[in-house]
Design a protein around this motif. Sequence first.
Motif, short mmCIF file in Angstrom:
data_model
loop_
_atom_site.label_atom_id
_atom_site.label_comp_id
_atom_site.label_asym_id
_atom_site.label_seq_id
_atom_site.Cartn_x
_atom_site.Cartn_y
_atom_site.Cartn_z
N MET A 8 42.91 54.68 47.22
CA MET A 8 41.80 55.29 46.48
C MET A 8 42.27 55.85 45.14
SD MET A 8 39.21 57.19 49.16
CE MET A 8 40.45 57.81 50.29
N TYR A 9 43.48 56.41 45.14
CA TYR A 9 44.02 57.00 43.93
C TYR A 9 44.23 55.94 42.85
CZ TYR A 9 47.45 59.40 40.92
OH TYR A 9 48.12 59.94 39.86
N GLN A 10 44.90 54.84 43.20
CA GLN A 10 45.18 53.80 42.21
C GLN A 10 43.90 53.13 41.73
OE1 GLN A 10 48.00 53.48 40.79
NE2 GLN A 10 49.18 54.79 42.19
N THR A 11 42.98 52.87 42.64
CA THR A 11 41.69 52.28 42.25
C THR A 11 40.94 53.20 41.31
OG1 THR A 11 41.54 51.09 44.35
CG2 THR A 11 39.49 51.37 43.12
N SER A 12 40.98 54.48 41.61
CA SER A 12 40.29 55.45 40.76
C SER A 12 40.95 55.56 39.39
CB SER A 12 40.26 56.82 41.45
OG SER A 12 39.53 56.75 42.65
N LYS A 13 42.27 55.52 39.36
CA LYS A 13 42.97 55.56 38.07
C LYS A 13 42.54 54.39 37.20
CE LYS A 13 47.25 56.72 37.44
NZ LYS A 13 48.72 56.83 37.52
N TYR A 14 42.47 53.20 37.80
CA TYR A 14 42.07 52.01 37.04
C TYR A 14 40.63 52.14 36.56
CZ TYR A 14 40.59 47.26 36.03
OH TYR A 14 40.07 46.16 35.42
N ASN A 15 39.73 52.54 37.45
CA ASN A 15 38.31 52.60 37.11
C ASN A 15 37.97 53.72 36.15
OD1 ASN A 15 37.04 50.39 38.53
ND2 ASN A 15 37.59 51.44 40.42
N SER A 16 38.85 54.70 36.02
CA SER A 16 38.59 55.79 35.08
C SER A 16 39.12 55.47 33.68
CB SER A 16 39.21 57.09 35.59
OG SER A 16 40.61 56.98 35.72
N LEU A 17 39.79 54.33 33.54
CA LEU A 17 40.28 53.91 32.24
C LEU A 17 39.14 53.38 31.37
CD1 LEU A 17 43.49 51.90 33.28
CD2 LEU A 17 43.44 54.16 32.21
N SER A 18 39.31 53.46 30.05
CA SER A 18 38.37 52.80 29.15
C SER A 18 38.53 51.29 29.27
CB SER A 18 38.66 53.23 27.71
OG SER A 18 39.96 52.77 27.33
N SER A 19 37.61 50.54 28.69
CA SER A 19 37.71 49.07 28.72
C SER A 19 39.02 48.61 28.10
CB SER A 19 36.53 48.44 27.97
OG SER A 19 35.32 48.77 28.60
N PHE A 20 39.44 49.25 27.01
CA PHE A 20 40.69 48.89 26.36
C PHE A 20 41.87 49.23 27.28
CE2 PHE A 20 44.31 49.89 23.58
CZ PHE A 20 44.41 48.69 22.88
N GLY A 21 41.78 50.39 27.95
CA GLY A 21 42.84 50.78 28.86
C GLY A 21 42.98 49.81 30.03
N LYS A 22 41.86 49.31 30.52
CA LYS A 22 41.90 48.34 31.63
C LYS A 22 42.56 47.04 31.20
CE LYS A 22 37.84 50.12 34.07
NZ LYS A 22 36.44 49.87 34.46
N LEU A 23 42.29 46.62 29.96
CA LEU A 23 42.94 45.41 29.46
C LEU A 23 44.45 45.60 29.37
CD1 LEU A 23 40.52 44.27 26.59
CD2 LEU A 23 41.02 43.05 28.72
N GLY A 24 44.87 46.80 28.90
CA GLY A 24 46.29 47.09 28.83
C GLY A 24 46.94 47.11 30.20
N TRP A 25 46.23 47.66 31.17
CA TRP A 25 46.74 47.72 32.55
C TRP A 25 46.92 46.31 33.09
CZ3 TRP A 25 45.10 46.12 37.37
CH2 TRP A 25 45.74 46.71 38.48
N LYS A 26 45.96 45.43 32.86
CA LYS A 26 46.06 44.05 33.34
C LYS A 26 47.20 43.32 32.67
CE LYS A 26 41.16 43.54 34.53
NZ LYS A 26 39.88 42.87 34.19
N PHE A 27 47.39 43.59 31.38
CA PHE A 27 48.47 42.96 30.65
C PHE A 27 49.84 43.36 31.21
CE2 PHE A 27 51.50 42.92 27.08
CZ PHE A 27 51.48 41.55 26.78
N LYS A 28 49.99 44.66 31.51
CA LYS A 28 51.25 45.13 32.09
C LYS A 28 51.51 44.48 33.44
CE LYS A 28 51.37 49.68 29.86
NZ LYS A 28 51.30 51.14 30.08
N LYS A 29 50.46 44.28 34.21
CA LYS A 29 50.62 43.66 35.53
C LYS A 29 51.11 42.23 35.41
CE LYS A 29 49.22 45.13 39.13
NZ LYS A 29 49.90 45.81 40.25
N LEU A 30 50.75 41.55 34.30
CA LEU A 30 51.16 40.16 34.11
C LEU A 30 52.62 40.05 33.68
CD1 LEU A 30 48.00 38.74 32.31
CD2 LEU A 30 48.76 38.24 34.64
N LEU A 31 53.14 41.11 33.09
CA LEU A 31 54.52 41.04 32.59
C LEU A 31 55.53 41.12 33.72
CD1 LEU A 31 54.27 43.36 29.45
CD2 LEU A 31 54.33 40.86 29.51
#
Length: 352
Positions: free
Chosen positions: A329-352
């Motif tokens: 729940m914590y990690q899901t909430s951290k992701y969902n509380s990000l801005s749209s730009f922040g979510k893109l950055g999070w996805k990018f980091k996951k790909l690296l």
Amino acid sequence: MSLPKITIITPSFNQGSFIEETINSILSQNYPNLEYIIIDGKSTDNTVEIIKKHEKYITYWESEKDKGQSEAINKGMRRATGDILTWICSDDLLLENSLETAANHFLENPTVSLIHGKTKTFGEGYDDKITAGFHSDLDIDYFTHMAFPQPSSFFKREIFENQSYIVDNQGIAQKNLVDESLHYCMDYDLLLRTALNYEILKVDELFSAYRLHPASKTVSDWSKFEVEKDSVFLRLLNTLNTKKEAREGIEFLKELGIESKENSESNGIYNFANQIVSKINLDRIIQMFLYRKIPVLFEAKEYETVVLYCDALQKKYPNFYKSMNLDSMYQTSKYNSLSSFGKLGWKFKKLL
């Protein structure tokens, strides 16, 4: 041995669609020592017509304007003469043989002042579900939230006599079993006063059916429940503020924005039995209180608050946080509380 008198109070307002089922579920118990009281808040639908249809089997009823459910419960309780008391709302049901079963539990356990069993939730559009309300450690849960379904609970008259609020009504002192300033958590407030002073017994029987429907408070007003629950829990901490854990808990919750809107004089209102309070684990109660709020907030998509509470638990109670498996729940909430730009950055980091 004769069965004790049981008083059932039904508070009601504009529940003409359901109240006849409620009345029938109580009268069909055929309990030989029943006192049944209905307090209606001057309904404008067909409620009064239905009550009149059954009035020869009802000990007392009235239909007068009131301030809501809590006042209706108090009006009924002041008229009650039973040895065992409870209230059943006008959209809920008692299940077969509940009264005799509850009475026998009291006869077999004379030191117990409150018993509670299971309930079934039901309603059009909702799946039937058995709700036990029993968690792993009831000695903790009795203090953190309404730990069992209120319609499946029964209590001795001594709780009304000794734990009611004494209020002034035009110069006359009267007893209020529940706090009329509370509209959602009056039962939790009553549970705290009971748990601080009396022996409670969990039993396995299914006593009641709790109806879910769009107009019910449980369905429509979850956020108001949370606000009142916070205030009631803080009453407990203020009552026990001679304990270091309580004072620290008040400050800890205040840092998270959880603070009472009541003044300090009205917070420290509970009396308590020293032998009970000496055994409670207040630090654990504070942890579990906050923990139980997190899934409610997560389901309501209050992601930023979930992150705030999880971060606080990790920092102050790291072992507790780890043991409760909150990371998903914590990690899901951290992701969902990000801005749209922040979510893109999070996805990018996951790909690296």
